[in-house]
Design a protein around this motif. Sequence first.
Motif, short mmCIF file in Angstrom:
data_model
loop_
_atom_site.label_atom_id
_atom_site.label_comp_id
_atom_site.label_asym_id
_atom_site.label_seq_id
_atom_site.Cartn_x
_atom_site.Cartn_y
_atom_site.Cartn_z
N VAL A 19 25.03 27.62 36.06
CA VAL A 19 24.19 28.21 35.03
C VAL A 19 22.75 27.96 35.45
CG1 VAL A 19 23.60 28.21 32.58
CG2 VAL A 19 25.95 27.73 33.30
N PHE A 20 21.95 29.01 35.47
CA PHE A 20 20.56 28.91 35.90
C PHE A 20 19.63 29.31 34.77
CE2 PHE A 20 23.02 29.81 39.69
CZ PHE A 20 22.49 28.94 40.62
N GLY A 21 18.45 28.71 34.74
CA GLY A 21 17.43 29.10 33.78
C GLY A 21 16.49 27.96 33.50
N GLY A 22 15.31 28.29 33.03
CA GLY A 22 14.29 27.30 32.77
C GLY A 22 14.64 26.29 31.69
N ARG A 23 15.49 26.70 30.74
CA ARG A 23 15.83 25.80 29.64
C ARG A 23 17.19 25.15 29.82
NH1 ARG A 23 16.00 29.10 24.77
NH2 ARG A 23 16.60 27.15 23.81
N VAL A 24 17.84 25.37 30.96
CA VAL A 24 19.16 24.79 31.18
C VAL A 24 19.02 23.30 31.44
CG1 VAL A 24 21.15 24.76 32.72
CG2 VAL A 24 20.12 26.93 32.08
N ARG A 25 19.82 22.52 30.72
CA ARG A 25 19.85 21.07 30.93
C ARG A 25 20.67 20.82 32.18
NH1 ARG A 25 23.33 17.07 29.12
NH2 ARG A 25 24.44 18.55 27.81
N PHE A 49 35.80 27.57 29.87
CA PHE A 49 34.71 28.49 30.18
C PHE A 49 34.13 29.12 28.91
CE2 PHE A 49 38.36 31.28 30.01
CZ PHE A 49 37.87 32.45 29.44
N ARG A 50 34.94 29.23 27.86
CA ARG A 50 34.44 29.80 26.61
C ARG A 50 33.38 28.92 25.96
NH1 ARG A 50 40.53 31.36 25.40
NH2 ARG A 50 40.63 29.20 26.07
N GLN A 51 33.41 27.61 26.25
CA GLN A 51 32.37 26.72 25.75
C GLN A 51 31.03 27.04 26.42
OE1 GLN A 51 35.07 23.20 26.50
NE2 GLN A 51 33.79 22.41 24.84
N LEU A 52 31.06 27.41 27.70
CA LEU A 52 29.83 27.79 28.40
C LEU A 52 29.27 29.07 27.80
CD1 LEU A 52 30.96 27.13 32.07
CD2 LEU A 52 29.62 25.64 30.58
N TYR A 53 30.14 30.05 27.54
CA TYR A 53 29.70 31.30 26.94
C TYR A 53 29.14 31.06 25.53
CZ TYR A 53 32.25 33.63 30.75
OH TYR A 53 32.70 34.06 31.96
N ALA A 54 29.81 30.20 24.76
CA ALA A 54 29.33 29.88 23.42
C ALA A 54 27.95 29.24 23.49
CB ALA A 54 30.32 28.97 22.69
N SER A 55 27.72 28.41 24.50
CA SER A 55 26.40 27.80 24.69
C SER A 55 25.34 28.86 24.93
CB SER A 55 26.42 26.82 25.86
OG SER A 55 27.17 25.68 25.54
N ALA A 56 25.65 29.83 25.77
CA ALA A 56 24.69 30.91 26.05
C ALA A 56 24.40 31.70 24.77
CB ALA A 56 25.21 31.83 27.14
N VAL A 57 25.43 32.06 24.03
CA VAL A 57 25.27 32.87 22.82
C VAL A 57 24.48 32.12 21.75
CG1 VAL A 57 26.54 33.88 20.87
CG2 VAL A 57 27.33 34.27 23.21
N GLU A 58 24.87 30.90 21.47
CA GLU A 58 24.27 30.17 20.35
C GLU A 58 22.97 29.44 20.72
OE1 GLU A 58 26.89 27.78 17.97
OE2 GLU A 58 28.55 29.16 18.30
#
Length: 80
Positions: A19-25, A49-58
């Motif tokens: 997972v990439f991005g400026g706000r990614v822990r 993997f659904r937990q990762l998607y939920a993190s992106a969404v929420e």
Amino acid sequence: VAENASGGTDHGTAAPHLVFGGRVRGGLHGAMPTLADLEAGDLKHRLDFRQLYASAVEEWWRIGPAPSTLGGARPVGLVT
């Protein structure tokens, strides 16, 4: 991990996700699968993997709660 009919493990049941991005822990999230505890010859995943998607969404897109298509998965705190 057991080989499949083509002599490989294909994608397996437990694979790393990036997972990439400026706000990614940053860092490793979830426990590493162990070769000492297999399920039908495959690694057991420790983070769905659904937990990762939920993190992106929420957490990233601020859309919540995550859609029911994610099976009620809860975010894992990837975004700061």
